[in-house]
Scaffold this motif. Sequence first.
Motif, PDB file in Angstrom:
ATOM      1  N   PRO A 153     -14.610  10.986 -34.531  1.00  0.00           N
ATOM      2  CA  PRO A 153     -15.642  10.080 -35.180  1.00  0.00           C
ATOM      3  C   PRO A 153     -15.304   8.583 -34.996  1.00  0.00           C
ATOM      4  CG  PRO A 153     -15.189  11.786 -36.804  1.00  0.00           C
ATOM      5  CD  PRO A 153     -14.167  11.745 -35.649  1.00  0.00           C
ATOM      6  N   PRO A 154     -16.221   7.866 -34.762  1.00  0.00           N
ATOM      7  CA  PRO A 154     -15.762   6.398 -34.528  1.00  0.00           C
ATOM      8  C   PRO A 154     -15.738   5.793 -35.959  1.00  0.00           C
ATOM      9  CG  PRO A 154     -18.200   6.745 -34.250  1.00  0.00           C
ATOM     10  CD  PRO A 154     -17.752   8.196 -34.271  1.00  0.00           C
ATOM     11  N   MET A 155     -14.740   4.742 -35.882  1.00  0.00           N
ATOM     12  CA  MET A 155     -14.514   3.944 -37.233  1.00  0.00           C
ATOM     13  C   MET A 155     -15.583   3.004 -37.567  1.00  0.00           C
ATOM     14  SD  MET A 155     -12.038   3.194 -39.213  1.00  0.00           S
ATOM     15  CE  MET A 155     -10.427   3.835 -38.775  1.00  0.00           C
ATOM     16  N   GLU A 156     -15.843   3.055 -38.722  1.00  0.00           N
ATOM     17  CA  GLU A 156     -16.869   2.479 -39.523  1.00  0.00           C
ATOM     18  C   GLU A 156     -16.437   1.582 -40.529  1.00  0.00           C
ATOM     19  OE1 GLU A 156     -21.309   2.312 -41.243  1.00  0.00           O
ATOM     20  OE2 GLU A 156     -20.401   4.341 -40.323  1.00  0.00           O
ATOM     21  N   LEU A 157     -16.381   0.294 -40.334  1.00  0.00           N
ATOM     22  CA  LEU A 157     -15.454  -0.551 -41.254  1.00  0.00           C
ATOM     23  C   LEU A 157     -16.560  -1.719 -41.610  1.00  0.00           C
ATOM     24  CD1 LEU A 157     -12.805  -1.114 -42.715  1.00  0.00           C
ATOM     25  CD2 LEU A 157     -12.279  -2.823 -40.696  1.00  0.00           C
ATOM     26  N   PHE A 158     -16.947  -1.854 -43.222  1.00  0.00           N
ATOM     27  CA  PHE A 158     -17.833  -2.453 -43.617  1.00  0.00           C
ATOM     28  C   PHE A 158     -19.231  -2.588 -43.208  1.00  0.00           C
ATOM     29  CE2 PHE A 158     -13.610  -4.500 -44.562  1.00  0.00           C
ATOM     30  CZ  PHE A 158     -13.797  -4.265 -45.845  1.00  0.00           C
ATOM     31  N   GLY A 159     -19.632  -1.437 -42.420  1.00  0.00           N
ATOM     32  CA  GLY A 159     -21.028  -1.268 -41.822  1.00  0.00           C
ATOM     33  C   GLY A 159     -20.708  -1.724 -40.340  1.00  0.00           C
ATOM     34  N   PHE A 160     -19.548  -2.038 -39.802  1.00  0.00           N
ATOM     35  CA  PHE A 160     -19.452  -2.340 -38.391  1.00  0.00           C
ATOM     36  C   PHE A 160     -19.066  -1.219 -37.577  1.00  0.00           C
ATOM     37  CE2 PHE A 160     -16.923  -3.941 -34.700  1.00  0.00           C
ATOM     38  CZ  PHE A 160     -17.930  -4.905 -34.208  1.00  0.00           C
ATOM     39  N   VAL A 161     -19.489  -0.539 -36.863  1.00  0.00           N
ATOM     40  CA  VAL A 161     -19.052   0.712 -35.880  1.00  0.00           C
ATOM     41  C   VAL A 161     -18.476   0.369 -34.781  1.00  0.00           C
ATOM     42  CG1 VAL A 161     -19.902   2.933 -35.220  1.00  0.00           C
ATOM     43  CG2 VAL A 161     -21.068   1.831 -37.105  1.00  0.00           C
ATOM     44  N   PHE A 162     -17.253   1.002 -34.571  1.00  0.00           N
ATOM     45  CA  PHE A 162     -16.455   0.466 -33.395  1.00  0.00           C
ATOM     46  C   PHE A 162     -16.805   1.747 -32.261  1.00  0.00           C
ATOM     47  CE2 PHE A 162     -14.151  -1.469 -36.740  1.00  0.00           C
ATOM     48  CZ  PHE A 162     -13.662  -2.234 -36.086  1.00  0.00           C
ATOM     49  N   ALA A 163     -18.093   1.654 -31.712  1.00  0.00           N
ATOM     50  CA  ALA A 163     -18.718   2.479 -30.688  1.00  0.00           C
ATOM     51  C   ALA A 163     -19.449   1.640 -29.947  1.00  0.00           C
ATOM     52  CB  ALA A 163     -19.423   3.783 -31.561  1.00  0.00           C
ATOM     53  N   ASP A 164     -20.159   2.664 -28.987  1.00  0.00           N
ATOM     54  CA  ASP A 164     -21.264   1.871 -28.032  1.00  0.00           C
ATOM     55  C   ASP A 164     -22.459   1.605 -28.567  1.00  0.00           C
ATOM     56  OD1 ASP A 164     -18.998   1.923 -25.896  1.00  0.00           O
ATOM     57  OD2 ASP A 164     -19.795   3.947 -25.178  1.00  0.00           O
ATOM     58  N   THR A 165     -22.879   2.205 -29.745  1.00  0.00           N
ATOM     59  CA  THR A 165     -23.996   2.056 -30.343  1.00  0.00           C
ATOM     60  C   THR A 165     -23.708   1.623 -31.803  1.00  0.00           C
ATOM     61  OG1 THR A 165     -24.233   4.265 -30.712  1.00  0.00           O
ATOM     62  CG2 THR A 165     -25.300   3.259 -28.964  1.00  0.00           C
ATOM     63  N   PRO A 166     -24.517   0.774 -32.483  1.00  0.00           N
ATOM     64  CA  PRO A 166     -25.553   0.003 -31.881  1.00  0.00           C
ATOM     65  C   PRO A 166     -24.952  -1.209 -30.977  1.00  0.00           C
ATOM     66  CG  PRO A 166     -25.057  -0.835 -34.186  1.00  0.00           C
ATOM     67  CD  PRO A 166     -24.152   0.434 -33.919  1.00  0.00           C
ATOM     68  N   LEU A 168     -24.203  -4.541 -29.061  1.00  0.00           N
ATOM     69  CA  LEU A 168     -23.779  -5.832 -29.379  1.00  0.00           C
ATOM     70  C   LEU A 168     -23.346  -6.616 -28.291  1.00  0.00           C
ATOM     71  CD1 LEU A 168     -22.708  -7.585 -31.894  1.00  0.00           C
ATOM     72  CD2 LEU A 168     -20.277  -6.400 -31.487  1.00  0.00           C
ATOM     73  N   VAL A 169     -23.752  -7.798 -28.428  1.00  0.00           N
ATOM     74  CA  VAL A 169     -23.479  -8.747 -27.380  1.00  0.00           C
ATOM     75  C   VAL A 169     -23.013 -10.016 -28.069  1.00  0.00           C
ATOM     76  CG1 VAL A 169     -24.640 -10.163 -25.199  1.00  0.00           C
ATOM     77  CG2 VAL A 169     -25.646  -7.770 -25.964  1.00  0.00           C
ATOM     78  N   VAL A 170     -21.922 -10.419 -27.319  1.00  0.00           N
ATOM     79  CA  VAL A 170     -21.162 -11.668 -27.630  1.00  0.00           C
ATOM     80  C   VAL A 170     -20.777 -12.504 -26.483  1.00  0.00           C
ATOM     81  CG1 VAL A 170     -18.913 -12.479 -28.943  1.00  0.00           C
ATOM     82  CG2 VAL A 170     -20.033 -10.113 -29.548  1.00  0.00           C
ATOM     83  N   LEU A 171     -21.724 -13.679 -26.696  1.00  0.00           N
ATOM     84  CA  LEU A 171     -21.198 -14.608 -25.577  1.00  0.00           C
ATOM     85  C   LEU A 171     -21.853 -13.947 -24.201  1.00  0.00           C
ATOM     86  CD1 LEU A 171     -17.935 -16.617 -26.440  1.00  0.00           C
ATOM     87  CD2 LEU A 171     -20.009 -17.050 -27.084  1.00  0.00           C
ATOM     88  N   ASP A 172     -22.891 -13.306 -24.339  1.00  0.00           N
ATOM     89  CA  ASP A 172     -23.427 -12.825 -23.054  1.00  0.00           C
ATOM     90  C   ASP A 172     -22.628 -11.541 -22.472  1.00  0.00           C
ATOM     91  OD1 ASP A 172     -25.878 -14.342 -23.287  1.00  0.00           O
ATOM     92  OD2 ASP A 172     -24.647 -16.022 -21.742  1.00  0.00           O
ATOM     93  N   VAL A 173     -21.663 -11.053 -23.422  1.00  0.00           N
ATOM     94  CA  VAL A 173     -20.958  -9.970 -22.852  1.00  0.00           C
ATOM     95  C   VAL A 173     -20.901  -8.599 -23.675  1.00  0.00           C
ATOM     96  CG1 VAL A 173     -18.461  -9.155 -22.511  1.00  0.00           C
ATOM     97  CG2 VAL A 173     -19.190 -11.526 -21.976  1.00  0.00           C
ATOM     98  N   PRO A 174     -21.421  -7.459 -23.227  1.00  0.00           N
ATOM     99  CA  PRO A 174     -21.749  -6.465 -24.120  1.00  0.00           C
ATOM    100  C   PRO A 174     -20.441  -5.805 -24.700  1.00  0.00           C
ATOM    101  CG  PRO A 174     -22.216  -6.031 -21.787  1.00  0.00           C
ATOM    102  CD  PRO A 174     -21.890  -7.435 -21.783  1.00  0.00           C
ATOM    103  N   PHE A 175     -20.545  -5.910 -25.891  1.00  0.00           N
ATOM    104  CA  PHE A 175     -19.235  -5.167 -26.642  1.00  0.00           C
ATOM    105  C   PHE A 175     -19.327  -3.718 -27.000  1.00  0.00           C
ATOM    106  CE2 PHE A 175     -17.035  -9.011 -26.346  1.00  0.00           C
ATOM    107  CZ  PHE A 175     -16.171  -9.032 -27.148  1.00  0.00           C
ATOM    108  N   GLY A 176     -18.859  -2.828 -26.285  1.00  0.00           N
ATOM    109  CA  GLY A 176     -18.875  -1.438 -26.271  1.00  0.00           C
ATOM    110  C   GLY A 176     -17.864  -1.149 -27.211  1.00  0.00           C
ATOM    111  N   SER A 177     -17.617   0.414 -27.436  1.00  0.00           N
ATOM    112  CA  SER A 177     -16.362   0.789 -28.155  1.00  0.00           C
ATOM    113  C   SER A 177     -14.995   0.137 -27.831  1.00  0.00           C
ATOM    114  CB  SER A 177     -16.337   2.194 -27.975  1.00  0.00           C
ATOM    115  OG  SER A 177     -16.011   2.742 -26.596  1.00  0.00           O
ATOM    116  N   LEU A 178     -14.849  -0.009 -26.549  1.00  0.00           N
ATOM    117  CA  LEU A 178     -13.462  -0.472 -26.040  1.00  0.00           C
ATOM    118  C   LEU A 178     -13.371  -1.932 -26.499  1.00  0.00           C
ATOM    119  CD1 LEU A 178     -13.282   0.981 -22.728  1.00  0.00           C
ATOM    120  CD2 LEU A 178     -12.025   1.927 -24.458  1.00  0.00           C
ATOM    121  N   GLU A 179     -14.281  -2.912 -26.351  1.00  0.00           N
ATOM    122  CA  GLU A 179     -14.108  -4.169 -26.743  1.00  0.00           C
ATOM    123  C   GLU A 179     -14.007  -4.333 -28.027  1.00  0.00           C
ATOM    124  OE1 GLU A 179     -16.176  -3.981 -22.907  1.00  0.00           O
ATOM    125  OE2 GLU A 179     -16.449  -3.118 -24.708  1.00  0.00           O
ATOM    126  N   ARG A 180     -14.617  -3.578 -29.054  1.00  0.00           N
ATOM    127  CA  ARG A 180     -14.537  -3.580 -30.355  1.00  0.00           C
ATOM    128  C   ARG A 180     -13.097  -3.117 -30.851  1.00  0.00           C
ATOM    129  NH1 ARG A 180     -20.559  -1.523 -32.094  1.00  0.00           N
ATOM    130  NH2 ARG A 180     -21.569  -2.302 -30.245  1.00  0.00           N
TER     131      ARG A 180
END
Length: 367
Positions: A153-166, A168-180
């Motif tokens: 199961p992916p880690m979920e910390l204070f409502g932030f999920v370390f997964a590909d969904t939902p 998330l785009v940061v500075l025009d870079v898509p943040f998936g599970s690896l980036e998070r």
Amino acid sequence: MSDPTPSAATPGRGVLRAALWLPVLAAAVVVPFYLEGFWLQAGLFAMSAAIGAIGINLLTGAAGQLSLGHAFFLAAGAYSYVYLSSDVGLPTPLAALAAVAVAGVCGGLFSPIAGRLKGAYLGIATLALIFVGQHILFNAEPVTGGFNGRPVPPMELFGFVFADTPELVVLDVPFGSLERLWFLGLALLAGAAAFARGVLRGRPGLALIAIRDQEIAAGVMGVPVARYRAGVFVLSSMYGGLAGVLVALVFQRVVPDHFGILLSLDHLAMIVIGGLGSVGGAVAGAAFVSLLPQLLTRYGDALPLVAEPGSGGVSPAEAARILYGAAVVAVVLFLPGGLAGLATRLGRVRLKELKWAKSAAAPESRR
């Protein structure tokens, strides 16, 4: 009158060290914005290996206790996280903390043996943990999933999920599970390294080094040898559990084959190559040992004598083991302090050169 130079040099050295680490920290932060998934995954595996290597370095490098069962504690952390979050229903942060505690409890159950044995005898005893762990992982299918393992199961910390969904785009870079997970891994590695450095520089570290170098003298001075050996074994086990949780989150599936004797040998190679008793050396050795097979797999076509897996030649994984096996022999023969010792030597040479240049320039400034 005392010479004020040493006390004045200490702040300057701290500032210099901070100045050297700032570019490294900045580069680590911007990595997810530029590198592809392969490099991020390789870096995360290296972070997990570094956390485990720091733990085994506390046990082997600082306390002088040989352990061949470190993979057992990585498995305890990884599978406990999956079971506690999926089957028990704990929130994933609590499941991760509980998984580290479970690995510590497993180490605590073995600590009476660790407190009384040393050297090769402890290594042989801890080897039994690997066989026991493999038997449990393959046969306790309701908990471990058996041969096929279980999804993580992916880690979920204070409502932030370390997964590909939902998404998330940061500075025009898509943040998936690896980036998070990259930033989570950095935080865990930094915390693990800072805590281990504090242990080594404090009274526990001095006691462990005294036990490693002169056990009888340490006992005569009042150091409780068996208690410290048992305690550092439990601490090393908890580091292994934390490394197991991180590698499970990155791999997204836990399988028994990953937690075998080869993983324990890899961790021993990491601390030998990096430098026994050094936190930075453990990180450097972990990067070398964990990244080398992946780099050879990625660029094996361009290297001589390296063949594709299954083709009958030397595969990238085999080539990697040959290379870091040779690195272990080279370190033992020519660099007893490992990569950390080499860095210390180079730093001393550089410091002498700077002092010489400063003393040579001083007469010129007086003219």
